[in-house]
Motif scaffolding. Structure first.
Motif, PDB file in Angstrom:
ATOM      1  N   ILE A   1      37.875 -22.677  16.578  1.00 43.27           N
ATOM      2  CA  ILE A   1      37.012 -21.514  16.825  1.00 43.27           C
ATOM      3  C   ILE A   1      36.863 -21.285  18.328  1.00 43.27           C
ATOM      4  O   ILE A   1      36.903 -20.142  18.799  1.00 43.27           O
ATOM      5  CB  ILE A   1      35.639 -21.721  16.160  1.00 43.27           C
ATOM      6  CG1 ILE A   1      35.773 -21.668  14.642  1.00 43.27           C
ATOM      7  CG2 ILE A   1      34.636 -20.667  16.638  1.00 43.27           C
ATOM      8  CD1 ILE A   1      34.511 -22.040  13.901  1.00 43.27           C
ATOM      9  N   PHE A   2      36.711 -22.364  19.089  1.00 41.89           N
ATOM     10  CA  PHE A   2      36.606 -22.250  20.552  1.00 41.89           C
ATOM     11  C   PHE A   2      37.855 -21.582  21.115  1.00 41.89           C
ATOM     12  O   PHE A   2      37.766 -20.650  21.932  1.00 41.89           O
ATOM     13  CB  PHE A   2      36.413 -23.632  21.169  1.00 41.89           C
ATOM     14  CG  PHE A   2      36.420 -23.641  22.675  1.00 41.89           C
ATOM     15  CD1 PHE A   2      35.312 -23.221  23.392  1.00 41.89           C
ATOM     16  CD2 PHE A   2      37.544 -24.066  23.377  1.00 41.89           C
ATOM     17  CE1 PHE A   2      35.317 -23.220  24.787  1.00 41.89           C
ATOM     18  CE2 PHE A   2      37.558 -24.071  24.767  1.00 41.89           C
ATOM     19  CZ  PHE A   2      36.437 -23.645  25.471  1.00 41.89           C
ATOM     20  N   ALA A   3      39.046 -22.029  20.681  1.00 46.89           N
ATOM     21  CA  ALA A   3      40.298 -21.479  21.199  1.00 46.89           C
ATOM     22  C   ALA A   3      40.448 -20.005  20.816  1.00 46.89           C
ATOM     23  O   ALA A   3      40.872 -19.176  21.642  1.00 46.89           O
ATOM     24  CB  ALA A   3      41.480 -22.288  20.669  1.00 46.89           C
ATOM     25  N   ILE A   4      40.103 -19.663  19.573  1.00 45.44           N
ATOM     26  CA  ILE A   4      40.194 -18.261  19.136  1.00 45.44           C
ATOM     27  C   ILE A   4      39.238 -17.392  19.948  1.00 45.44           C
ATOM     28  O   ILE A   4      39.584 -16.291  20.378  1.00 45.44           O
ATOM     29  CB  ILE A   4      39.892 -18.147  17.634  1.00 45.44           C
ATOM     30  CG1 ILE A   4      41.013 -18.791  16.817  1.00 45.44           C
ATOM     31  CG2 ILE A   4      39.702 -16.690  17.218  1.00 45.44           C
ATOM     32  CD1 ILE A   4      40.720 -18.885  15.336  1.00 45.44           C
ATOM     33  N   ALA A   5      38.013 -17.906  20.167  1.00 47.11           N
ATOM     34  CA  ALA A   5      37.021 -17.147  20.940  1.00 47.11           C
ATOM     35  C   ALA A   5      37.489 -16.931  22.374  1.00 47.11           C
ATOM     36  O   ALA A   5      37.295 -15.843  22.935  1.00 47.11           O
ATOM     37  CB  ALA A   5      35.678 -17.875  20.916  1.00 47.11           C
ATOM     38  N   VAL A   6      38.101 -17.953  22.970  1.00 49.20           N
ATOM     39  CA  VAL A   6      38.623 -17.814  24.337  1.00 49.20           C
ATOM     40  C   VAL A   6      39.672 -16.707  24.382  1.00 49.20           C
ATOM     41  O   VAL A   6      39.633 -15.823  25.243  1.00 49.20           O
ATOM     42  CB  VAL A   6      39.238 -19.139  24.834  1.00 49.20           C
ATOM     43  CG1 VAL A   6      39.989 -18.924  26.151  1.00 49.20           C
ATOM     44  CG2 VAL A   6      38.161 -20.199  25.032  1.00 49.20           C
TER      45      VAL A   6
ATOM     46  N   CYS B   1      33.840 -18.513  27.986  1.00 46.45           N
ATOM     47  CA  CYS B   1      35.021 -18.974  28.718  1.00 46.45           C
ATOM     48  C   CYS B   1      36.046 -17.855  28.889  1.00 46.45           C
ATOM     49  O   CYS B   1      36.539 -17.607  29.990  1.00 46.45           O
ATOM     50  CB  CYS B   1      35.647 -20.157  27.976  1.00 46.45           C
ATOM     51  SG  CYS B   1      37.169 -20.769  28.725  1.00 46.45           S
ATOM     52  N   GLY B   2      36.378 -17.168  27.783  1.00 44.96           N
ATOM     53  CA  GLY B   2      37.332 -16.063  27.874  1.00 44.96           C
ATOM     54  C   GLY B   2      36.832 -14.954  28.764  1.00 44.96           C
ATOM     55  O   GLY B   2      37.590 -14.373  29.550  1.00 44.96           O
TER      56      GLY B   2
ATOM     57  N   LEU C   1      40.260 -14.217  22.231  1.00 44.10           N
ATOM     58  CA  LEU C   1      39.734 -12.895  21.906  1.00 44.10           C
ATOM     59  C   LEU C   1      38.906 -12.333  23.053  1.00 44.10           C
ATOM     60  O   LEU C   1      39.037 -11.155  23.422  1.00 44.10           O
ATOM     61  CB  LEU C   1      38.894 -12.980  20.633  1.00 44.10           C
ATOM     62  CG  LEU C   1      38.292 -11.666  20.129  1.00 44.10           C
ATOM     63  CD1 LEU C   1      39.390 -10.654  19.840  1.00 44.10           C
ATOM     64  CD2 LEU C   1      37.445 -11.902  18.895  1.00 44.10           C
ATOM     65  N   SER C   2      38.050 -13.169  23.643  1.00 41.77           N
ATOM     66  CA  SER C   2      37.211 -12.711  24.749  1.00 41.77           C
ATOM     67  C   SER C   2      38.049 -12.383  25.979  1.00 41.77           C
ATOM     68  O   SER C   2      37.780 -11.415  26.688  1.00 41.77           O
ATOM     69  CB  SER C   2      36.170 -13.785  25.086  1.00 41.77           C
ATOM     70  OG  SER C   2      35.312 -13.355  26.107  1.00 41.77           O
TER      71      SER C   2
ATOM     72  N   THR D   1      39.844  -8.996  25.163  1.00 45.41           N
ATOM     73  CA  THR D   1      38.998  -7.804  25.041  1.00 45.41           C
ATOM     74  C   THR D   1      38.029  -7.654  26.199  1.00 45.41           C
ATOM     75  O   THR D   1      37.486  -6.563  26.422  1.00 45.41           O
ATOM     76  CB  THR D   1      38.193  -7.852  23.731  1.00 45.41           C
ATOM     77  OG1 THR D   1      37.369  -9.028  23.723  1.00 45.41           O
ATOM     78  CG2 THR D   1      39.117  -7.897  22.523  1.00 45.41           C
ATOM     79  N   GLY D   2      37.766  -8.745  26.945  1.00 43.04           N
ATOM     80  CA  GLY D   2      36.865  -8.669  28.091  1.00 43.04           C
ATOM     81  C   GLY D   2      35.401  -8.606  27.716  1.00 43.04           C
ATOM     82  O   GLY D   2      34.574  -8.236  28.543  1.00 43.04           O
ATOM     83  N   THR D   3      35.053  -8.985  26.476  1.00 43.90           N
ATOM     84  CA  THR D   3      33.651  -8.935  26.069  1.00 43.90           C
ATOM     85  C   THR D   3      33.255 -10.222  25.359  1.00 43.90           C
ATOM     86  O   THR D   3      33.838 -10.573  24.330  1.00 43.90           O
ATOM     87  CB  THR D   3      33.357  -7.728  25.157  1.00 43.90           C
ATOM     88  OG1 THR D   3      32.066  -7.880  24.578  1.00 43.90           O
ATOM     89  CG2 THR D   3      34.379  -7.580  24.042  1.00 43.90           C
ATOM     90  N   SER D   4      32.284 -10.918  25.904  1.00 43.38           N
ATOM     91  CA  SER D   4      31.779 -12.129  25.254  1.00 43.38           C
ATOM     92  C   SER D   4      30.847 -11.774  24.104  1.00 43.38           C
ATOM     93  O   SER D   4      30.895 -12.377  23.039  1.00 43.38           O
ATOM     94  CB  SER D   4      31.062 -13.022  26.280  1.00 43.38           C
ATOM     95  OG  SER D   4      30.158 -12.269  27.049  1.00 43.38           O
ATOM     96  N   TRP D   5      29.992 -10.764  24.318  1.00 43.47           N
ATOM     97  CA  TRP D   5      29.078 -10.342  23.250  1.00 43.47           C
ATOM     98  C   TRP D   5      29.864  -9.850  22.039  1.00 43.47           C
ATOM     99  O   TRP D   5      29.538 -10.181  20.901  1.00 43.47           O
ATOM    100  CB  TRP D   5      28.144  -9.232  23.747  1.00 43.47           C
ATOM    101  CG  TRP D   5      27.043  -9.717  24.623  1.00 43.47           C
ATOM    102  CD1 TRP D   5      27.056 -10.815  25.423  1.00 43.47           C
ATOM    103  CD2 TRP D   5      25.758  -9.108  24.800  1.00 43.47           C
ATOM    104  NE1 TRP D   5      25.867 -10.928  26.108  1.00 43.47           N
ATOM    105  CE2 TRP D   5      25.052  -9.896  25.737  1.00 43.47           C
ATOM    106  CE3 TRP D   5      25.144  -7.982  24.273  1.00 43.47           C
ATOM    107  CZ2 TRP D   5      23.767  -9.597  26.152  1.00 43.47           C
ATOM    108  CZ3 TRP D   5      23.854  -7.670  24.684  1.00 43.47           C
ATOM    109  CH2 TRP D   5      23.173  -8.480  25.609  1.00 43.47           C
ATOM    110  N   GLY D   6      30.886  -9.067  22.276  1.00 48.24           N
ATOM    111  CA  GLY D   6      31.706  -8.587  21.170  1.00 48.24           C
ATOM    112  C   GLY D   6      32.399  -9.725  20.446  1.00 48.24           C
ATOM    113  O   GLY D   6      32.552  -9.699  19.221  1.00 48.24           O
ATOM    114  N   THR D   7      32.799 -10.764  21.205  1.00 46.63           N
ATOM    115  CA  THR D   7      33.505 -11.894  20.606  1.00 46.63           C
ATOM    116  C   THR D   7      32.604 -12.714  19.703  1.00 46.63           C
ATOM    117  O   THR D   7      32.930 -12.974  18.544  1.00 46.63           O
ATOM    118  CB  THR D   7      34.107 -12.788  21.712  1.00 46.63           C
ATOM    119  OG1 THR D   7      35.056 -12.020  22.460  1.00 46.63           O
ATOM    120  CG2 THR D   7      34.801 -13.994  21.109  1.00 46.63           C
ATOM    121  N   PHE D   8      31.430 -13.151  20.221  1.00 43.44           N
ATOM    122  CA  PHE D   8      30.595 -13.935  19.307  1.00 43.44           C
ATOM    123  C   PHE D   8      29.907 -13.035  18.283  1.00 43.44           C
ATOM    124  O   PHE D   8      29.464 -13.505  17.237  1.00 43.44           O
ATOM    125  CB  PHE D   8      29.621 -14.876  20.022  1.00 43.44           C
ATOM    126  CG  PHE D   8      28.676 -14.292  21.027  1.00 43.44           C
ATOM    127  CD1 PHE D   8      27.680 -13.398  20.676  1.00 43.44           C
ATOM    128  CD2 PHE D   8      28.738 -14.684  22.373  1.00 43.44           C
ATOM    129  CE1 PHE D   8      26.789 -12.896  21.600  1.00 43.44           C
ATOM    130  CE2 PHE D   8      27.839 -14.178  23.310  1.00 43.44           C
ATOM    131  CZ  PHE D   8      26.866 -13.270  22.908  1.00 43.44           C
TER     132      PHE D   8
END
Length: 550
Positions: A415-420, A465-466, A422-423, A426-433
């Protein structure tokens, strides 16, 4: 030579975009309610990948973002049919749905108003001579480069309410101090960025805590956020690494060159492209004193907090935590900054350090200084619109759900790697989580409480992170604006540092997935981070010193 290479890559980007456009001619129309043929496929992540790759290669962010946007619109148009329908569809999607739509969006406009108000406020501070007075005051008390950097970190940790607010406030306050102690603008941007999102994501009273709380359904979101804090390895280890870099006096990667030039040659920018260099001319000697800088900043902080609470209904009877959970950052920050601006104008008039005419003159100056950040933000928001219209969220949802059944102990790291990824794309942490948390919560809800907390933490940490690595992240853009650093310089110098922490965090999540005990996983993660820092220190050694640059 560099310009020639940049033009070559620009041409390659345009050629790739035209190649992507070729299938449009052969595609049929998709129906009344239009869905792109490539919807919710891996192609949805291609536009940000193109934009990021071009930005890192060409060192030119505006054209890179625009090519990414246009490629997204072309991929979206596959299914419209050939000819004029496709051409006008692409143009309308880019302009109406993208650039104009995002610039006119109420939330985005609130953030832009906040940027302009802050630029105006900083220009007024500079014109009064308050910035120069603060620089002299700080110079007498902060004697070393390390002291200037540690003060920046401390101030960043204290302003934990919102990352946008953090980036621009810390930058405007600390720039005169770090400049005097030969700290490069790229290093200041890193310190700002590393104390923005990483601090906000582990601060219970922040706009980020409110956002996470809102994404959790069927659970006490705020309580879950509190329990996730010690498992947020990326945020915690970023703070540790930042302190180690400053205290142990070493840098590596592109940052080492920037710091060497700043220390030995007092060159704060290194590269030829330095969009904020002329802003130094606005810092003048005048009647202003330290209080003329400190008081407006305090007013800005207090008023932004007050209006964040107001936007969440605090003055209508909502509780403090509830008000922060429901707060609208755009409303709170824009109104707070506007009232702070009015207060500062009146204060300077009463103090007779600035006339009304001079205050108004500062508006175009402040606006001009914020134009690079505003342009990049609007383009970054538009690029996100392209990925949303291509179904990036749905693609990632399917990817996570399909991988949830197996590798359960490895799931937090996955999940951490996917979130990195995706973020970053897309340039958005809020959108990612916002995508990942509603997916992982039902998987473990009522069955495995520890894995629920671990997976939520991994989603939040990976998103930060992303976001930290991405050149199209709004927080990264704000950090560049706050430090008045060339944006690509900030991205390229910060990337090795962020990836170092990401690697240690990934291993820590693997261990946490097996141990499932924070009292084992967190100390091991911290020890690994210290070990990596000492190894890097032994490889790269100490930063250079010259007489007068300590």
């Amino acid at each position: 030579m560099k310009n020639r290479k940049a033009r070559s890559f620009f041409i390659i980007g345009l050629t790739l975009m035209l190649v992507l456009a070729l299938p449009i001619i052969a595609m049929a129309d998709g129906g009344d309610e239009y869905t792109p043929n490539l919807y919710a496929t891996i192609w949805s992540l291609l536009p940000p990948v193109i934009a990021i790759a071009l930005a890192l290669i060409t060192k030119e962010v505006y054209s890179s973002l625009f090519i990414g946007i246009l490629s997204g619109a072309i991929l979206w148009s596959i299914g419209l049919g050939g000819g004029k329908d496709a051409i006008f569809g692409i143009l309308e999607h880019v302009m109406n749905d993208g650039i104009v739509g995002n610039a006119a969006d109420a939330y985005n406009m609130g953030i832009l108003v906040f940027l302009v108000c802050l630029g105006w406020l900083v220009a007024m501070m500079n014109r009064t001579g308050a910035s120069a007075a603060f620089g002299r005051w700080a110079e007498n008390r902060i004697k070393t480069r390390e002291g200037a950097q540690l003060t920046s970190i401390l101030l960043g940790c204290l302003i934990f309410v919102d990352d946008y607010f953090n980036c621009l406030t810390v930058g405007s306050v600390m720039r005169p101090v770090t400049d005097k102690h030969h700290v490069s603008r790229a290093k200041l941007a890193y310190l700002i960025d590393a104390t923005a999102a990483p601090i906000c994501i582990i601060a219970p009273v922040s706009s980020w805590a409110a956002a996470v709380t809102g994404f959790v359904e069927g659970e006490d979101g705020f309580q879950l956020f509190i329990r996730c804090i010690p498992y947020n390895f990326y945020a915690i280890l970023t703070i540790i690494m930042m302190l180690c870099i400053v205290i142990m006096k070493f840098d590596y990667g592109p940052m080492a060159l920037h710091e060497k030039n700043a220390i030995l040659h007092n060159d704060l920018y290194t590269t030829a492209d330095r969009p904020y260099e002329d802003a130094k001319q606005d810092v003048v000697e005048g009647k202003g004193k330290v209080i003329d800088m400190i008081l407006p900043v305090i007013a800005l902080i207090v008023l932004c907090i007050v209006f964040l609470l107001y936007s969440g209904g605090f003055f209508d009877g909502a509780g403090f935590i509830e008000a922060f959970s429901d707060a609208d950052a755009a409303v709170g920050l824009s109104i707070g900054s506007m009232v702070a601006l009015l207060f500062t104008t009146v204060w300077y008039l009463v103090r007779r350090v600035l006339t009304l005419k001079e205050s108004m003159y500062c508006f175009p100056e402040g606006f001009k200084n914020m134009v690079p950040a505003i342009m990049i933000l609007v383009f970054a928001w538009t690029l996100k619109t392209m990925t949303d219209s291509l179904g990036a969220k749905q693609f990632v949802e399917a990817l996570v759900m399909n991988g949830a059944e197996g590798f359960m102990n490895f799931l937090p790291a996955i999940i951490f790697a996917i979130a990195v990824g995706l973020s970053f794309a897309t340039g958005t942490s809020w959108g990612t989580f916002g995508i990942l948390i509603p997916i992982v919560v039902p998987i473990f809800q009522g069955t495995n409480d520890t894995m629920l907390i671990l997976s939520m933490s991994a989603a939040m940490a990976g998103a930060v992170c992303g976001d930290h690595c991405s050149p199209i992240s709004d927080t990264t853009i704000m950090a560049s604006a706050g430090a008045q650093s060339n944006h690509i310089n900030h991205v390229s110098t910060q990337l090795p540092y962020a990836l170092t922490v990401a690697a240690v965090s990934f291993v820590a999540y693997i261990l946490a997935g097996f141990f499932k005990n924070i009292f084992i996983a967190l100390p091991i993660a911290i020890l690994m981070m210290f070990g990596v820092m000492f190894v890097l220190k032994s490889i790269f050694g100490k930063e250079p010193t010259v007489e007068g640059a300590k």
